[in-house]
Design an enzyme around this catalytic site. Structure first.
Site, PDB file in Angstrom:
ATOM      1  N   ALA A 282       0.848  -1.207   0.000  1.00 23.99           N
ATOM      2  CA  ALA A 282       0.000   0.000   0.000  1.00 23.99           C
ATOM      3  C   ALA A 282       0.880   1.253   0.000  1.00 23.99           C
ATOM      4  O   ALA A 282       1.943   1.264  -0.614  1.00 23.99           O
ATOM      5  CB  ALA A 282      -0.969  -0.033   1.168  1.00 23.99           C
ATOM      6  N   SER A 283       0.467   2.290   0.703  1.00 24.71           N
ATOM      7  CA  SER A 283       1.134   3.595   0.570  1.00 24.71           C
ATOM      8  C   SER A 283       2.550   3.649   1.110  1.00 24.71           C
ATOM      9  O   SER A 283       3.270   4.617   0.851  1.00 24.71           O
ATOM     10  CB  SER A 283       0.289   4.672   1.254  1.00 24.71           C
ATOM     11  OG  SER A 283      -0.922   4.869   0.550  1.00 24.71           O
ATOM     12  N   THR A 284       2.985   2.611   1.854  1.00 28.58           N
ATOM     13  CA  THR A 284       4.388   2.607   2.274  1.00 28.58           C
ATOM     14  C   THR A 284       5.307   2.523   1.051  1.00 28.58           C
ATOM     15  O   THR A 284       6.479   2.894   1.121  1.00 28.58           O
ATOM     16  CB  THR A 284       4.689   1.409   3.200  1.00 28.58           C
ATOM     17  OG1 THR A 284       4.339   0.194   2.526  1.00 28.58           O
ATOM     18  CG2 THR A 284       3.891   1.505   4.498  1.00 28.58           C
TER      19      THR A 284
END
Length: 604
Positions: free
Chosen positions: A348-350
């Site tokens: 995801a956004s990591t």
């Protein structure tokens, strides 16, 4: 000379010729008979060797003289049983038989041949044995004159074979301070000091099965075998080598001869880089969740802690699980036997920090440049159909720092498309998306896509850690090491060693510093998605992520997995990566809250 004398001489010569002819024919016939006899014996010898080589003892007995078998106190059936029991008892395998040709001994009018036999047993290779076989005529058939010494030259009538084995002590698995994580106690029972808290690392041993012994004859029926974690990865080294003695014993029980002796070699000890205190702290924080957390040193690659929850107590497996325990451990929802450390999730956004780094390195992303982005949805062109990239906050304009603070999907999708598939993919290889994963716990290599980023939509989705990108928590932590290691990607190191962990140049030190500074804002900025992680007196950098799994359409709702990466921005002494599978606890908030609790203990 007179005619009469010539007739006499001629007659003598004729007689001599006739005698010589008769004698020659007889000699020829005798020689032929001997050759045929020798050939017949040689055929028996060849069949004997073949039957012995294939351990076809029933066929072997048909080649033996019945009288010779009886003279050794056996019948044919008993002889087959004796051969079978001896060979199976020591797990004997004939690796080679080198036989001489059959020869005839005029002195005692007999035929014989000799052969050298190589054999392996449970204890390894036996010294080459030399055998001599004699033949007798039995009802006009040539047979082998069998003796007990044809099993082993040292054996005599009535002797038995005895094998005694000695189990090695299984090697110890220790933490960084040499405190045991897995060790045999005084009774030889494996003990796991951290229990469930250490199971993701140690794994467990279980009693061997008949199939295990069939696959590996060196195992004994009372042995254990590594079935998960480091116990499985290093099972052979940890197990050591079984010792033993094979001897020939007389009827009175006394030893006649020693055939083979092998010393026991205890298993190798392994020291990990795990900090037991941290390991227990992280496990306690997430014991009731479906989560995985790992913490490693970005300068050395040493893994400081690595947990998977919920888990199992490896001590339960040592003597074998009850049906009730096995049923509980196979819970379809919690899956305590699943090592989530090695499961690949959507980061995801990591993942956005990686996209940003690639763009900066490629020259298409300028950190201070502000992009004019309006609204919560965006698509590059009408070719995308109904598909649009969405974001949570309508912030405009947006530079890199803001994009990380607000976790702006649209910003990163635009940057990836600007960079292009080829450059994007090439840069991702520098973050570990190439080759096999060398971590000692079995896992698949990280995946950027299943078959290449062949569309703009997939490239856009990948830029913010969705699409088809998959990473394990260990791999996610590794991908962030360049930000705390002057741009160098370092391989995670779980086993303590004097050698430096391999590292490669992923990005420039300048790019690493830029990302570290902007990731700090994700914690320090009041709008940052990891703002609640802040700890007084310490500078932390972080990135959060939320991936919806099980969605049927773009607008539908699935369960949420939360991801989090935290870096120590002061001393750059750790990188932490965590994954929390969907729950009703506001997963992102719960993940940050529990990680913060452990980090506060760490700093104190």
């Amino acid at each position: 000379m007179t005619r009469k004398k010539w007739l006499v001489v001629g007659g003598v010569i004729v007689a001599l010729v006739l005698v010589a002819s008769v004698f020659g024919v007889k000699k020829y016939q005798n020689a032929k008979a001997e050759r045929e006899k020798l050939a017949a014996v040689q055929t028996v010898a060849n069949n004997y060797v073949k039957s012995l080589q294939s351990k076809d003892f029933k066929k072997l007995t048909t080649l033996l003289s019945n009288d010779s078998i009886k003279a050794e106190g056996l019948d044919e059936k008993e002889l087959v049983t004796k051969y079978t029991n001896i060979y199976e008892g020591i797990n004997a395998t004939i690796t080679n038989i080198k036989a001489d040709e059959v020869s005839y001994d005029e002195a005692d009018d007999s035929y014989s041949f000799s052969y050298d036999m190589k054999m392996t047993t449970t204890l390894g290779s036996l010294p080459v044995k030399r055998y001599t076989v004699k033949f007798v005529s039995d009802n006009n058939e040539w047979k082998v004159k069998w003796l007990t010494s044809l099993i082993f030259p040292e054996m005599k009538k009535g002797d038995k074979l005895h094998i005694e084995t000695f189990s090695p002590v299984r090697g110890t698995i220790s933490d960084k301070d040499d405190a045991p994580l897995a060790k045999d106690n005084d009774e030889g029972i494996r003990n796991y000091e951290l229990g469930a808290a250490g199971s993701a690392i140690t794994g467990y041993v279980r009693p061997v099965t008949a199939d295990d012994i069939k696959d590996n004859p060196l195992l004994g029926e009372h042995d254990v075998i590594g079935a998960a974690g480091l116990e499985e990865t290093f099972d052979k080294e940890l197990r050591g080598e079984r010792g033993g003695k094979i001897s020939i014993v007389k009827e009175d029980g006394k030893e006649r001869a020693e055939l083979q002796l092998k010393e026991t070699k205890n298993g190798k000890d392994f020291t990990t880089t795990i900090d037991s205190k941290l390991q227990k702290a992280y496990y306690a924080a997430f014991a009731n969740d479906k989560a995985a957390v790992t913490m490693l040193n970005p300068q050395t690659g040493e893994v400081m802690a690595a947990i998977s929850t919920p888990s199992y107590n490896p001590n339960d497996f040592v003597k074998g699980l009850s049906a009730t325990q096995w049923e509980a451990y196979n819970d379809a929802d919690k899956k305590p036997l699943l090592n989530r450390l090695t499961v690949r999730y959507e980061p995801a956004s990591t993942f956005k920090a990686l996209t940003a780094s690639a763009g900066i390195e490629h020259g298409t992303l300028i950190p201070d440049e502000e992009l004019n982005i309006k609204g919560l949805k965006w698509q590059a062109n009408s070719d995308w159909g109904d598909y649009k990239v969405t974001r949570v906050s309508d912030v405009n304009p947006v530079d890199l720092k803001k994009a990380l603070v607000y976790s702006d999907n649209i910003y990163f999708a635009q940057q990836a498309i600007k960079m292009g598939q080829k450059a994007f993919t090439s840069k991702m290889e520098q973050f570990g998306f190439s080759g096999e994963d060398k971590f000692p716990l079995e896992t698949k290599a990280p995946q950027l896509s299943t078959d290449g980023l062949k569309s703009e939509v997939l490239l856009a989705d990948t830029s913010y850690g969705q699409g088809q990108v998959l990473m394990s928590p260990i791999q996610l932590a590794r991908s962030y090491t360049p930000f705390a290691n002057s741009g160098k990607l370092i391989e995670p190191q779980l086993m303590k060693t004097t050698e430096k962990s391999p590292e490669t140049n992923a990005i420039s030190e300048e790019t690493a510093n830029t990302l570290m500074k902007d990731l700090e804002a994700v914690v320090s900025d009041s709008q940052g998605t990891a703002h609640e992680l802040r700890i007084s007196g310490h500078r932390l950098a972080a990135k959060t992520g939320t991936a919806e799994v099980g969605k049927l359409t773009q607008d539908s709702k699935g369960s949420e997995n939360s991801s989090l990466v935290v870096l120590d921005a002061d001393k750059k002494e750790y990188v932490l990566a965590g994954i929390l599978e969907g729950s009703d606890k506001k997963p992102s908030h719960h993940l940050i809250k529990q990680v913060k609790k452990v980090l506060e203990e760490y700093y104190n």
